[in-house]
Design a protein around this motif. Structure first.
Motif, PDB file in Angstrom:
ATOM      1  N   TYR A  90       0.819  -1.334  -0.170  1.00  0.00           N
ATOM      2  CA  TYR A  90      -0.091   0.034  -0.250  1.00  0.00           C
ATOM      3  C   TYR A  90       0.662   1.115  -0.097  1.00  0.00           C
ATOM      4  CZ  TYR A  90      -3.782   3.508   1.271  1.00  0.00           C
ATOM      5  OH  TYR A  90      -4.537   4.466   1.821  1.00  0.00           O
ATOM      6  N   VAL A  91       0.812   2.423  -0.896  1.00  0.00           N
ATOM      7  CA  VAL A  91       1.600   3.257  -1.272  1.00  0.00           C
ATOM      8  C   VAL A  91       0.631   4.458  -0.599  1.00  0.00           C
ATOM      9  CG1 VAL A  91       3.509   2.904  -1.752  1.00  0.00           C
ATOM     10  CG2 VAL A  91       1.526   3.585  -3.103  1.00  0.00           C
ATOM     11  N   ILE A  92       0.800   5.639  -0.259  1.00  0.00           N
ATOM     12  CA  ILE A  92      -0.059   7.410   0.058  1.00  0.00           C
ATOM     13  C   ILE A  92       1.057   8.095  -0.760  1.00  0.00           C
ATOM     14  CG2 ILE A  92      -1.096   8.827   1.597  1.00  0.00           C
ATOM     15  CD1 ILE A  92      -0.516   6.790   4.287  1.00  0.00           C
ATOM     16  N   PRO A  93       0.536   7.601  -1.674  1.00  0.00           N
ATOM     17  CA  PRO A  93       1.320   8.584  -3.200  1.00  0.00           C
ATOM     18  C   PRO A  93       1.586  10.897  -2.239  1.00  0.00           C
ATOM     19  CG  PRO A  93      -0.751   8.383  -3.833  1.00  0.00           C
ATOM     20  CD  PRO A  93      -0.356   8.218  -2.071  1.00  0.00           C
ATOM     21  N   LYS A  94       3.249  10.688  -2.793  1.00  0.00           N
ATOM     22  CA  LYS A  94       3.931  11.809  -1.928  1.00  0.00           C
ATOM     23  C   LYS A  94       2.670  13.041  -2.865  1.00  0.00           C
ATOM     24  CE  LYS A  94       5.845  12.596  -6.743  1.00  0.00           C
ATOM     25  NZ  LYS A  94       7.249  12.735  -7.800  1.00  0.00           N
ATOM     26  N   GLU A  95       1.993  13.268  -3.481  1.00  0.00           N
ATOM     27  CA  GLU A  95       0.999  14.482  -3.826  1.00  0.00           C
ATOM     28  C   GLU A  95       0.198  14.268  -2.592  1.00  0.00           C
ATOM     29  OE1 GLU A  95       1.472  11.922  -5.922  1.00  0.00           O
ATOM     30  OE2 GLU A  95       2.771  12.954  -7.948  1.00  0.00           O
ATOM     31  N   GLY A  96      -0.105  13.582  -1.848  1.00  0.00           N
ATOM     32  CA  GLY A  96      -1.423  13.302  -0.460  1.00  0.00           C
ATOM     33  C   GLY A  96      -2.205  12.253  -1.033  1.00  0.00           C
TER      34      GLY A  96
END
Lengths: 365, 302
Positions: free
Chosen positions: A261-267
């Motif tokens: 699971y990733v929380i993308p860097k753009e938010g």
């Protein structure tokens, strides 16, 4: 006895028995999301208080809301998400909590309660149960095979950049079937305020979604768990805990599928699921006892350890398993938290506009 | 005694009307009332234009001020018209397929030896013993990419890559035809079963070919059964929700799903009710037409 009098006496007996059992047995009717609690918590609650829990589940905020607006649900506890909660409070379907009956409120995390004020000013109607984020679930091997080993995976480009999405389309992309999730994400990617409700912002987000529409295999809000775990798809936009469930199922199956699971860097969107008591709840006393029990640190920790979502209970942290409290996908670090955004509820006109745009994205109509 | 039996016979006539009143007219009025109301977020999420406390004159006054805005809204957005048309198209094509499969089935059953007919009839009814929902779910397992059908075809070597059937309109057609087939077979069977076989023999004796006799005698006599079967399939298929929801894809446009979106996602009961009212009108027309056709057929029979 004639048939009529016999029927009558049966009715009287039935009525009497329900009155009797109501007097003897205390009950609380809970309506929660599917797969959202460790069911042993309910058994423990009954053991401790003698209150029987009648547990029922739903799988979409819309279904819950329709039932609440229709009234007389018979439920004592329901679990709407923040944005829906806010509208429902305005519609008058909830009653204020009697805080004198909820001493365990002291265990709650002030930071979460403060964020909750956006939906429930003064925290008068609801307590936070779980919170989470909406990000991307990746089948690591398939994604790397499609994009190359050194491709950056920590970004919404995977979904919203047409070139990357085209490459991932062959191995399969699923997307949540919820405009309240997909539109804020698209707006955020475009650099527009994710909470903007004006027609122009919705139009721009719609155009972005339409552009990647051919790359999406399916819009669905729960099937992606199995699809990711089985390795049928390589990417899904989904809820954190669901994707972590897929990760664990894939690991248990041991069939060579690695899900992350990733929380993308753009938010990403941060959302809150909260417990509230409907204004026409038949067992208000029992509902308060249930809420107070849920807010016990070890109970809340047990729930989080089971569902892989973060909770709004600060005191529970010491009882959390290391793979929950130590996982940045569940309890993100401060830097990540600062990039999470929340959205406010839509009014009826905005809701219609949003759903209409979503229908156009999905069906081309 | 005569008085009692007179009352009794009146009661018997009354029952269908009471039935209609309670199970059709009353619900219809409730839905119509919501359709004429204004949307307002609350519980319930509309402001009724009528209430019983108005009295007759009050209701009459309000009738003249109605704006029918929810109905006007449906005309203003092509989504709704396209949903109706797409539903009618899907229902029509499904009905034709059901007829094409159902008629030979019913014909075969009616011509089967007396001994095995009850068994055949039982086999047609048997699927009803399982929940409708579970039967539709089972089709997901059959039609999906790695499902039974694709595995079977791959094994046979008919195809190289799995077919994409699930989440398309094809899956919806398959689901509807499968689910409603018994409703087509049973009325046609009962029409053919009653048929006097000697009529076909007479036609043959008088010089008709086998095919000619089939068209001139059997097919004609089966018409009421075919009509009943077609309506039993077509009408529920138009408003079908479960099958397109489970088997169809995002591109499957049907009025049942559009109505669901209005009711649940938009919490707009007023527009949802307006859609339901129009759907009812769309469906009442074929029923009236069917009744007329039946009355004519009965007259022609005399």
């Amino acid at each position: 006895m004639t048939l009529k009098t016999r029927l009558f006496s049966v009715a009287v007996m039935l009525a009497a028995s329900t009155v009797l059992s109501a007097a003897q047995e205390r009950v609380v009717n809970v309506y929660n999301w599917s797969d959202y609690i460790d069911e042993s918590i309910l058994e423990d609650f009954t053991k401790e208080t003698g209150i029987k829990v009648v547990y029922d589940v739903f799988d979409s905020n819309e279904v819950l809301e329709t039932k609440l607006l229709a009234g007389s649900t018979g439920y004592d506890i329901v679990v709407p998400t923040g944005t829906f909660l806010a509208n429902q409070i305005k519609a008058g379907v909830f009653q204020k909590l009697d805080k004198s009956k909820l001493p365990n409120l002291a265990n709650m995390d002030p930071a979460i309660s403060e964020r909750m004020e956006k939906y429930d000013p003064g925290n008068e109607y609801a307590i936070n149960y779980m919170w989470g984020t909406t990000g991307l679930g990746l089948n690591m091997d398939k994604v790397k095979a499609a994009l190359g080993d050194d491709a950056e995976l920590n970004t919404w480009d995977l979904l919203f950049n047409k070139e990357t999405a085209d490459k991932l389309a062959d191995c399969g992309i699923f997307m949540l079937d919820a405009p309240t999730e997909t539109f804020p994400a698209a707006k955020n990617y475009l650099g527009i305020d994710p909470d903007a409700k004006d027609g122009e912002s919705i139009e721009k987000a719609k155009e972005l979604l339409l552009k990647i529409r051919p790359d999406i295999r399916k819009f669905h809000s729960s099937e992606y768990i199995n699809a990711l775990a089985n390795g049928d798809i390589c990417m899904a936009m989904g809820w954190s805990g669901d994707i972590l469930q897929a990760r664990d199922r894939a690991a248990e199956a041991n069939a060579g599928v690695t899900v992350e699971y990733v929380i993308p860097k753009e938010g990403a969107l941060m959302w809150f699921d909260n417990m509230a008591i409907p204004s026409d709840a038949p067992h208000v006393e029992e509902a308060h006892e249930f809420l107070n029990y849920i807010m016990k640190p070890e109970v809340m920790a047990k729930a989080s350890n089971y569902v892989y979502y973060a909770n709004g209970n600060k005191a529970s942290k010491e009882f959390l398993n290391e793979d929950v409290v130590g996982d940045p996908a569940i309890y993100p670090d401060d830097d990540t938290i600062s990039r999470l955004y929340t959205v406010s509820p839509e009014n009826a006109r905005e809701k219609r506009e949003l759903n209409r745009a979503w229908t156009e994205v999905k069906s081309g109509q | 005694m005569t008085l009692l039996s007179a009352i009794r016979s009146r009661l018997v006539i009354l029952i269908p009307y009471v039935w209609l009143l309670f199970f059709f007219l009353l619900p219809f009025m409730i839905v119509l009332r919501i359709a004429l109301s204004d949307l307002e977020y609350g519980s319930p999420p509309y402001t009724p234009q009528f209430s019983l406390s108005d009295g007759w004159s009050g209701i009459w006054d309000k009738l003249s001020t109605l704006d029918f805005e929810n109905f006007a809204f449906l005309v203003g957005d092509s989504l709704y018209i396209n949903s109706y048309l797409s539903s009618l198209k899907i229902a029509l094509i499904s009905t034709l397929f059901t007829l094409a499969i159902g008629f030979p089935l019913a014909y075969g059953m009616a011509r089967a030896p007396d001994r095995i007919r009850p068994t055949l009839l039982m086999l047609v009814i048997l699927p009803f013993w399982t929940s409708f929902l579970i039967r539709v779910y089972a089709w997901i397992g059959i039609l999906k990419q790695e499902g039974l059908l694709n595995q079977f075809l791959l094994w046979l070597g008919v195809i190289d890559t799995p077919l994409e059937i699930l989440s398309t309109n094809t899956a919806v057609y398959i689901g509807i035809v499968y689910s409603y087939l018994p409703f087509m077979v049973l009325p046609i069977y009962s029409a053919l079963d009653k048929m006097d076989e000697s009529l076909v023999e007479a036609a043959r004796d008088l010089g008709c070919t086998r095919i000619g006799a089939f068209w001139k005698v059997t097919a004609r006599l089966a018409v009421p059964g075919v009509l009943a079967g077609c309506l039993l399939v077509f009408i529920p298929a138009v408003g079908e929700f479960v099958i397109p929801d489970l088997l169809g894809g995002s591109g499957t446009l049907m009025i049942g799903k559009t109505l669901w979106i209005e009711f649940f996602n938009n919490s707009d009961w007023t527009v949802a009710s307006a859609i339901a009212i129009i759907l009812l009108i769309v469906l009442v027309v074929p029923i009236v037409w069917f009744q007329n056709a039946q009355a004519k057929a009965a007259e022609a029979g005399k």
